[in-house]
Design a protein around this motif. Structure first.
Motif, short mmCIF file in Angstrom:
data_model
loop_
_atom_site.label_atom_id
_atom_site.label_comp_id
_atom_site.label_asym_id
_atom_site.label_seq_id
_atom_site.Cartn_x
_atom_site.Cartn_y
_atom_site.Cartn_z
N LYS A 1 9.41 0.46 -0.59
CA LYS A 1 8.33 -0.35 0.11
C LYS A 1 7.66 0.37 0.94
O LYS A 1 8.41 1.00 1.95
CB LYS A 1 8.80 -1.67 0.72
CG LYS A 1 7.68 -2.59 1.28
CD LYS A 1 8.16 -3.97 1.56
CE LYS A 1 7.08 -4.78 2.32
NZ LYS A 1 7.70 -6.03 2.69
N TRP A 2 6.23 0.53 1.05
CA TRP A 2 5.44 1.08 2.08
C TRP A 2 5.41 0.17 3.34
O TRP A 2 5.25 -1.29 3.16
CB TRP A 2 4.21 1.51 1.45
CG TRP A 2 3.89 2.45 0.55
CD1 TRP A 2 3.61 2.27 -0.94
CD2 TRP A 2 4.14 3.89 0.65
NE1 TRP A 2 3.63 3.51 -1.50
CE2 TRP A 2 4.05 4.31 -0.65
CE3 TRP A 2 4.36 4.67 1.63
CZ2 TRP A 2 4.05 5.81 -1.04
CZ3 TRP A 2 4.83 6.17 1.64
CH2 TRP A 2 4.19 6.59 0.17
N SER A 3 5.30 0.88 4.46
CA SER A 3 4.77 -0.12 5.65
C SER A 3 3.49 -0.58 5.52
O SER A 3 2.30 0.24 4.93
CB SER A 3 5.39 0.71 7.21
OG SER A 3 4.40 1.74 6.93
N GLY B 1 1.37 2.21 5.82
CA GLY B 1 1.65 3.41 5.05
C GLY B 1 2.13 4.44 5.91
O GLY B 1 2.24 5.69 5.09
N LEU C 1 8.07 4.78 4.41
CA LEU C 1 8.50 4.30 3.14
C LEU C 1 9.93 4.06 3.36
O LEU C 1 10.83 4.90 3.71
CB LEU C 1 8.42 5.48 2.08
CG LEU C 1 9.14 5.33 0.64
CD1 LEU C 1 8.33 4.11 -0.08
CD2 LEU C 1 8.85 6.83 -0.24
N ARG D 1 -0.05 3.83 -1.62
CA ARG D 1 0.12 4.04 0.08
C ARG D 1 -1.16 3.17 0.63
O ARG D 1 -2.18 3.81 0.69
CB ARG D 1 0.24 5.48 0.12
CG ARG D 1 0.66 5.70 1.71
CD ARG D 1 1.26 7.00 1.78
NE ARG D 1 1.93 7.24 3.08
CZ ARG D 1 2.52 8.33 3.39
NH1 ARG D 1 2.37 9.29 2.70
NH2 ARG D 1 3.18 8.26 4.45
#
Length: 714
Positions: free
Chosen positions: A233-235, A238, A241, A607
């Motif tokens: 999962k991206w924050s 972005g 990761l 992203r």
């Protein structure tokens, strides 16, 4: 006189054979090695083994209590039981009497009032720990602030070594430029591909692949085999990761995706980032069932990796159970008839008390303001209610009563300008022992105008079942997919200040079950997901022009890139219904740019980008003068394509030249070896035997490539 028994050899079973009463010896033979650990053999019993600290760890000491006389002592104890009883069942308590005369003397002299203390024992240590975290520094009244500690803390503080040494500061590890991807000169975005791994020994490791969406061909940024055990999962912006592992969660970042930090939380299955990426929430629902007093939910500080708050029990509610305010200043969780709001960075309960709301069913934060929206279910003659609560003042700024309500869903517009509450209403209700059945359902959309005075509310009624709903992210439109299975419609509504929502456009009898707005609004994709005959339709909502309609293979996921220029239509292997997996990349108008077929393809995640730093006025000015900027970018695109074409032609020419050189070399070698061939073949020149065409035979071979069966309708 009793008869004397024969002596028995305890090292054998002879005594048992002779009718003796000596038990056999079950000792292990000499040299025996036991390869089974006690944890494997009886781990459940060992976890319940009494410990020396049992009982002590569940005791807290409450200091700073007011000193009262006998006439008020029972009332004070009752108040304290009510306050501390909400953390767990209290097994015992001891209240130390205070010095009443000292109170009188202090009042006369103006000195601080003396205080007293009490011991409280809970049934388990988790309740004691939660009481300490919540109630320490609690403002009991105007003159008294409680100091709450675990009983075991006194032993810890008492045994501080005399030669205590200040801990040495740890060297700072520079993670590098975490926003390097934003400096890409051509503003190409990155996307993550998750490839489903093959299970080995009961554990599956999935591969991570990060690609740069360059033109004309994407370039590889990261290829990490077995990079995560489940998903990645991206924050929100972005920056990071996140990957999942058996012992916890790790986050990666920077140009080479180096490890930034790791967070030890065994069996963590779900994570959530705070909106500003300061905190990370990890959730391990299985831990609550596997271990007693375990840390089911943990809130971490991302930068330091420190645990900021833990919860051993979580009220059953949809994920995410922890919901954050837009600025990371507050987070909240729901409990039985309560919403608990916590402050950061202290992570203490705001105002040292939860918000008591009888019958609360769900809540949601505004994406732009510290406002909580929650709804309360009906209770006999009391109607359901949607309420907007301002934090930290806890003032109710708007409430709306609703009747005949089965369910509510709250949908905030991304800019926080509007809140839509989808209300499922019923005509008839039938209550059974453990279930409630509704019939004659119809639906209302209650639109709250958050930026207008007194927050007016408009209603839109839809008689048909609702399949999907979504706000335009930046704008004032919303879309509804509604209807029965064979009569599905899509309606677009516009919302204006001072007016009720207006129907702008209705597409009738088009089978869709999902809709996806572009990040900047205006453009939308309507889709029929997880269906072999599902279309994708690209619409420009400025004039509701259908720009493109595609009939791809079964699409399972659709996702816009953060700029709104590209769309990915994916066919995931998670569905288990298709073998030809991969994704199709399209532009915002629905034109196919590239198709990728990837074995064991799981997901594609673009992203994210952080919010734009330009003001709304600057963005409007750029849109207004777009024709002035577009020629230079079009020229750059043509040069890039031209360069790519030249590179491709040069590459092909190099391959052809290499082949020609190789052929000439082999022809020369063949000519030089002719004398040797003549000697080996009795001076017969065999080089020209095949030149006689009459000696050649042509043979045709048919190979079945594919068989198509087309049913013919009668």
């Amino acid at each position: 006189m009793a008869k004397k028994k024969d002596s028995v050899d305890h090292g054998s079973t002879e005594g048992v054979k002779n009718g003796g009463d000596v038990d056999p010896d079950f000792s292990d033979p000499e040299g025996y090695v036991d390869d089974i650990t006690d944890e494997e053999l009886c781990g459940d019993l060992l976890r319940k083994k009494p410990r020396e600290t049992d009982g002590v760890e569940s005791i807290i000491v409450v200091d700073g209590l007011p000193v009262v006389g006998e006439d008020r002592l029972d009332k004070l104890k009752g108040v304290l039981r009510k306050i501390f009883g909400k953390f767990g069942n209290i097994s015992s308590e001891y209240f130390a009497p205070g010095d009443i005369e000292g109170v009188t003397a202090a009042q006369a002299s103006g000195n601080p009032l003396p205080t007293t203390y009490m011991f409280i024992e809970y049934e388990n240590s988790a309740a004691a720990l939660e009481a300490v975290k919540t109630m320490d520094s609690y403002k009991f009244d105007k003159s008294h602030t409680l100091l709450v500690n675990l009983f075991t803390d006194f032993d810890k503080y008492e045994n501080i070594p005399e030669n205590w040494v200040t801990p040495q500061p740890q060297p700072y590890k520079d993670p590098g430029n975490l926003w390097y991807h934003l400096l890409e000169p051509d503003s190409f975005d990155q996307y993550l591909i998750l490839k489903i791994g093959v299970s080995k020994g009961g554990t599956a490791a999935n591969d991570l692949l990060v690609m740069l969406n360059a033109s004309p061909e994407p370039t590889e940024v990261l290829n990490r085999a077995g990079g995560t055990e489940t998903i990645a999962k991206w924050s929100p912006s972005g920056t990071y990761l996140a990957s999942f592992h058996g012992k916890g969660v790790a986050i990666w970042g920077g140009k080479d995706f180096e490890k930034i930090n790791r967070y030890a939380h065994p069996h963590a299955e779900l994570i959530d980032f705070s909106p500003n990426e300061r905190y990370l929430v990890t959730f391990a629902p299985r831990a609550e069932r596997m271990y007693d007093n375990s840390e089911v939910l943990i809130i971490w500080e991302i930068r330091t990796g420190a645990k900021k708050r833990t919860f051993s029990e979580i009220y059953k509610s949809p994920w995410p159970v922890i919901k954050w305010s837009h600025d990371d200043k507050y987070f909240a969780k729901m409990g039985p008839d309560t919403i608990s709001v916590y402050e950061t960075p202290s992570f203490r309960l705001q105002d040292n008390r939860s918000v008591k709301i009888a019958g609360v069913r769900d809540f949601s934060w505004s994406p732009s303001d510290n406002i909580l929206a929650y709804w309360v279910a009906e209770d006999k003659d009391v109607p359901a209610r949607v309420t907007l609560l301002e934090i930290p003042s806890r003032n109710e700024i708007r409430a709306k009563n609703l009747f005949n309500v089965a369910e509510c869903r709250m949908h905030w517009q991304k800019s926080g300008d509007f809140l839509c509450v989808k209300v499922d209403r019923y005509s008839k209700v039938k209550k059974e022992k453990h279930d409630t059945k509704y019939s004659g359902l119809y639906y209302n959309f209650e639109i709250f105008h958050m930026r207008e005075k007194q927050i007016p509310v408009d209603s839109v009624e839809i008689k048909e079942p609702i399949i999907a709903f979504a706000w335009e992210p930046i704008g004032s439109k919303f879309t509804i997919i509604h209807g029965e299975q064979n009569n599905v419609n899509t309606s677009f509504y516009g919302v204006k200040k001072g007016d009720t929502p207006t129907l702008l456009k209705k597409f009738e009898r088009k089978r869709f079950n999902a809709l996806f707005w572009a990040p900047q609004g205006q453009f939308i994709v309507l889709a029929l997901l997880k269906s072999a005959e599902g279309p994708l339709e690209f619409i420009d909502t400025s004039d509701f022009t259908i720009m493109s309609t595609l009939m791809p293979e079964m699409t399972t996921d659709v996702e816009w890139d953060p700029t709104g220029r590209f769309v990915s239509a994916c066919v995931s292997a998670w569905s288990g219904k298709v073998s030809d997996t991969g994704f199709t990349l399209l532009n915002f108008q629905g034109r196919v740019l590239r198709k990728e077929r990837i074995d064991r393809f799981g997901n594609l995640f673009w992203r994210p980008r952080p919010p734009c730093l330009l003001s709304n006025a600057q963005i409007k000015d750029i849109k207004k003068n777009l024709k002035k900027y577009s020629p230079q970018f079009e020229t750059k695109d043509r040069l890039r394509l031209s360069k790519a074409s030249k590179e491709m032609l040069q590459k092909r020419q190099d391959i052809l030249d290499a082949w020609s050189d190789y052929r000439r070399k082999k022809e020369d070698d063949y000519s030089q070896q002719k004398k040797q061939r003549m000697l080996l073949r009795n001076n017969v020149d065999t080089d020209e035997l095949d030149s006689d065409k009459s000696q050649m035979h042509e043979e045709t071979i048919d190979v079945l490539i594919r068989e198509d069966i087309v049913p013919i309708e009668e």
